[in-house]
Every structure is written in C-alpha cells, then in structure tokens.
Design an enzyme around this catalytic site. Structure first.
Site, short mmCIF file in Angstrom:
data_model
loop_
_atom_site.label_atom_id
_atom_site.label_comp_id
_atom_site.label_asym_id
_atom_site.label_seq_id
_atom_site.Cartn_x
_atom_site.Cartn_y
_atom_site.Cartn_z
N LYS A 176 0.87 -1.17 0.00
CA LYS A 176 0.00 0.00 0.00
C LYS A 176 0.91 1.22 0.00
O LYS A 176 1.43 1.64 1.03
CB LYS A 176 -0.91 0.00 1.24
CG LYS A 176 -2.24 0.75 1.06
CD LYS A 176 -2.09 2.27 0.86
CE LYS A 176 -1.72 2.97 2.15
NZ LYS A 176 -1.62 4.47 1.92
N CYS A 283 13.77 10.73 7.70
CA CYS A 283 13.96 10.39 9.12
C CYS A 283 15.42 10.43 9.53
O CYS A 283 15.73 10.32 10.71
CB CYS A 283 13.36 9.02 9.41
SG CYS A 283 14.20 7.65 8.56
#
Length: 494
Positions: A176, A283
């Site tokens: 997804k 990140c």
C-alpha cells in the site's frame, strides 16, 4: 482517465485492476500545486482481492529454489535499472525532490535489490551431527503473504527496503504506497509484471482505510510499516494482537554534536546537507546541532550556506519543495511557536526567503531552510519532529552536556559527532542513544550488507528493516533432526 488527469489503477496478479472505490484523491505536484493524477481510495474488498492473488501465487513462488527466485529478481533489477531515469523523473514530479536526490532514491532502492541477489549464499541453512547418528539441519521457510505500508518521503527506496528480501525469501507481497506519491510504484508494478509471475507483487492504492484492511487481513502473515511514531506504535500493537509479525519504523529527532576540534568548513557543509537535503523530509535528517563551546564561525557558515540555497530541481545548490500545503503550514507554525513561546533566535527565516516565497506564491509548496538558536534544551522545538528544513542549534558547555541532551531524546534513529579526534569519535559512538551513528557524516545511512533501523521510539518491533535482520523477519527457521538405524547385515543376493 479523467479529462487529461490519469486515474490510477491497482495492480493485482500482474494486471491493472480498477478499484471498486468511488472515492478518489488528487495527487498534486509539489512544484506547482497542480493535480497530476487521481488515486483511488481502495476498499477492503480491493485489498482482499490483492491478498487473494498473492495467496494463490504463494505456493508456487515459495516452492522455487532461492537460486530460481534470485534469477527472477535479477530480471527485475535489469528492467528497473533500465528505467531508472524514468522512475527518478516520476519521483521529482510527484514528490518534489531535485533530480539528484530522486536518482539517489532509485539507486538506494536498487542497492537493496542487488543485496537480495545474494540470498542463495546469504540464506543457506546449516547442518551438523549433534550426537552419534543424529543430524540436525535448519532451513528458512517463507511466511506466505506479507504486506508493506510506506510513507511519501522516498517513493522508491522505502518500498524497496522490504520488497526484494521478502520476495527473495519466498513470500508474495501486497504494497500500500502513500496516496501522496502513488505514481512511482504504479510504474514499478507495470515493469515488474513483465518479469515476475502473476500475484508475486501486488499494489493497492488508498488511505488509512486500505492500510487497516491490509494490516488486519487474516491471510497477511507479516507487515512492515514506515511512518510517524504514534502510528507506528499503533500498527505494531494492533498487528501483534492479531498474531502477526510486525516491524514498524517511526520518526526521529536526530542530534549532531560539533566538538571544538571539528573541521569547520566540512562540518558546516555537511550539517546543511543533512538538514536541507530532500527538504528535510527524511527520518535521517539533522534536527538538532549541539555545539560544544563557542564556535561562532561554524554557526555563521551554516547560516550562509543554507541561505545560499535556491528553489529548484537541478543543481547542487537547489532545494525542492515540501510535499503539500499542510506541510508548509505545519513547518511555518513550528518556527513561529519556537520564536514566540520559547524565545528562540531566528538566525535564518526560510519563510521569508524571496526566491522560495515567489515560488510559493506561484502555487507550489515551497519553504526555505530555517535555523533557530535556542537557549534551553527543554524548548519544544528541540524535542518534536518538525519534518522539514529546520535546524535547531544549542550551545553546550561541555561534551558531557551534549551527550546527556542527546541521550535524553526519546527517539533513537541517528546521531553524529564532528571531530578530528579518533578518541572522541569512539567515545561518542559508544555512548549515543541511536541505532545509526555517524562520525563526520550527518546522514549516517548504513549501506548493504549493514542494516537500517533505530531504537527507542524510532522502532516498534524487533530487528532492522534491511540486511540480515530482514532475512530473519521474512522467514522462519524449520529445524529438522534425523536419525537412521544402521542397515541389517544381509547377503548381497537378498
């Protein structure tokens, strides 16, 4: 197709399949704000169809030898490498990275695929005699259908942290992708369909509802997630409750420490590269710079170098936009709060840089780099993830104070020390509270075969998401113990 804007389809069993969902979202170009595609918000039924296709393909795919699966992955690598520039252009278009960053996104993903080509050597089982006439051996066995839910910030690389190793270990996969950047992986699915058997790799578009349906589907044995820490924690808790393997990577607040003996020019450039690269939407970006002692020249050069960046998609001094208008508003609000509530000094205000403001006025999601200087380690902006091109600077009296501030960080993704001293580098490397540590490297991303992953609230679950830890995550060890009795003596004529 809706007008001139394409409506994306799911990719199930190597075929383009229209989603049953009537709802759609606009995919916008961060450069201009224009709608460039429509992405369907797939229903649980759409997700179930993808899982069913993956389940149907699972047995035959797992039955192949590691060598045979690696041959399929080699063909996948070849076709993706041949289309690397096309994929990078899609990353630029839907995400906003400059071209060099987009090419790096694709190259880093392909590195993990390269690593997976060695699985026939890396994932061999073991065998030994453990007592007289008794042999033990182990072999790695696929889990079945596995899933992936990924964020927007690296449209190619992050999905490919897990797809190659999951497939190589014999699993079939349902991805997804982020509804904000679905086009890159949609194209990957088209290319993969030319070299992989049907049902091995499936893609379902959608939002949180599709992600939840994938997480909770009873035929999905394991799931890898990358996103914010609160959602990662919730995904891990829910998946674990359902008896699944879940590895969920969360956010970060990465600290860099500049010691008095650091190379000022190299440190300034590396810090700027770290907090402005990919517009700070990664990140591994620098969030906090702890400067030990008085180093005004270092601060001056950081501000000057960051202030010299220009909006654009090409060139070493260009910085791309952030993902959407919400991101611009969130970053601007964080800067305003840091100044108003914490009294931080704004050394560079990216909100007011003329070139970026002009691009934003024309319709894109642009904001320039900002540098804040704080007086206290307790300031709010020193602790929460802004996820944009914003650097917080704090002066520390000693190395021990800087280390204590970094250690108090609830995340544990990355940290870096800038120094010319090997002893100091080793001291900090052994004491940082982070899973990935840099010495004079502000974005200390491990390269294969070393694995990627943090600690603390940067990771929920066990192990890392790449490398040998991912081989373990996407398989289980079957242990087989055998004993054969000695044959009875018989005539050769019996």
């Amino acid at each position: 197709m809706t007008g001139t804007v394409p409506l994306l389809t799911n990719h199930i069993g190597n075929a383009a399949v229209a989603a049953a969902a009537a709802k759609q979202l606009a995919v916008t170009s961060p450069h201009t704000g224009e709608t460039i595609a429509l992405v369907p918000l797939s229903t649980p039924a759409d997700v179930a169809a993808a899982v069913a296709a993956a389940k149907q393909a699972s047995g035959a795919w797992a039955a192949l030898t590691l060598k045979a699966r690696a041959a399929h992955l080699l063909r996948l690598y070849t076709v993706l490498q041949a289309h690397a520039d096309e994929l990078a252009e899609l990353v630029v278009r839907e995400h906003g990275k400059n071209k060099a960053e987009a090419l790096g996104d694709v190259a880093k993903g392909l590195e993990t695929l390269e690593y997976a080509l060695s699985l026939p050597q890396l994932a061999q089982g073991r065998a030994t005699y453990v007592s007289g006439g008794v042999q033990c051996r182990d072999e790695r066995v696929a889990l079945g259908v596995v899933g992936g839910i990924v964020p927007f910030n690296f449209p190619f690389m992050v999905p490919f942290w897990t797809i190659p190793l999951a497939l190589g270990m014999g699993n079939t996969y349902v991805l997804k992708p982020s509804e904000k950047v679905p086009m890159t992986m949609a194209r990957v699915a088209e290319l993969a369909a030319t070299v992989l058997p049907p049902g091995v790799l499936n893609i379902v578009h959608g939002d949180a509802a599709a992600a939840t349906a994938l997480l909770e589907h009873r035929d999905v044995s394991a799931l890898a997630f990358v996103g914010t820490s609160p959602v990662a924690e919730a995904v891990h808790a829910r998946g674990t409750l359902l008896g699944k393997r879940v590895l969920a990577l969360g956010g970060a607040k990465n600290h860099l420490v500049a010691l008095p003996d650091c190379d000022v020019e190299m440190t300034a450039q590396d810090v700027v590269n770290s907090f402005t690269g990919c517009a700070g939407e990664r990140c591994m970006a620098a969030s906090v710079l702890l400067i030990v002692g008085e180093q005004p020249e270092l601060e001056r050069r950081i501000v000057a170098k960051a202030g010299a960046l220009v909006p654009g998609r090409d060139g070493a001094r260009s910085m791309g936009p952030v993902i959407d208008a919400h991101a611009v508003a969130r970053i601007e609000a964080a800067i305003a709060r840091a100044c108003a509530d914490d009294g931080a000094e704004l050394l560079l205000d990216g909100r007011a840089m003329p070139a970026f403001a002009a691009q934003r006025a024309a319709g894109g999601f642009w904001i320039g780099p900002s540098v804040l200087r704080h007086a206290r380690a307790t300031d709010d902006a020193m602790h929460f993830e802004i996820f944009g091109p914003v650097l917080s600077i704090l002066r520390c009296r000693s190395a021990d104070e800087a280390l204590a501030i970094e250690n108090a960080n609830c995340y544990g993704n990355a940290a870096c020390v800038y120094t010319s001293s090997g002893a100091a580098a080793e001291h900090f490397s052994q004491r940082f509270h982070a899973g990935m540590v840099g010495v004079n490297i502000g974005v200390p991303v491990p390269r294969e075969p070393f694995s990627f992953g943090g600690i603390g609230r940067s990771r929920f679950g066990q192990g890392d998401i790449t490398g040998d830890a991912a081989i373990e995550f996407f398989s289980f060890r079957r242990k087989i113990t055998t004993k054969w009795t000695a044959p009875k003596e018989q005539s050769w004529m019996s």
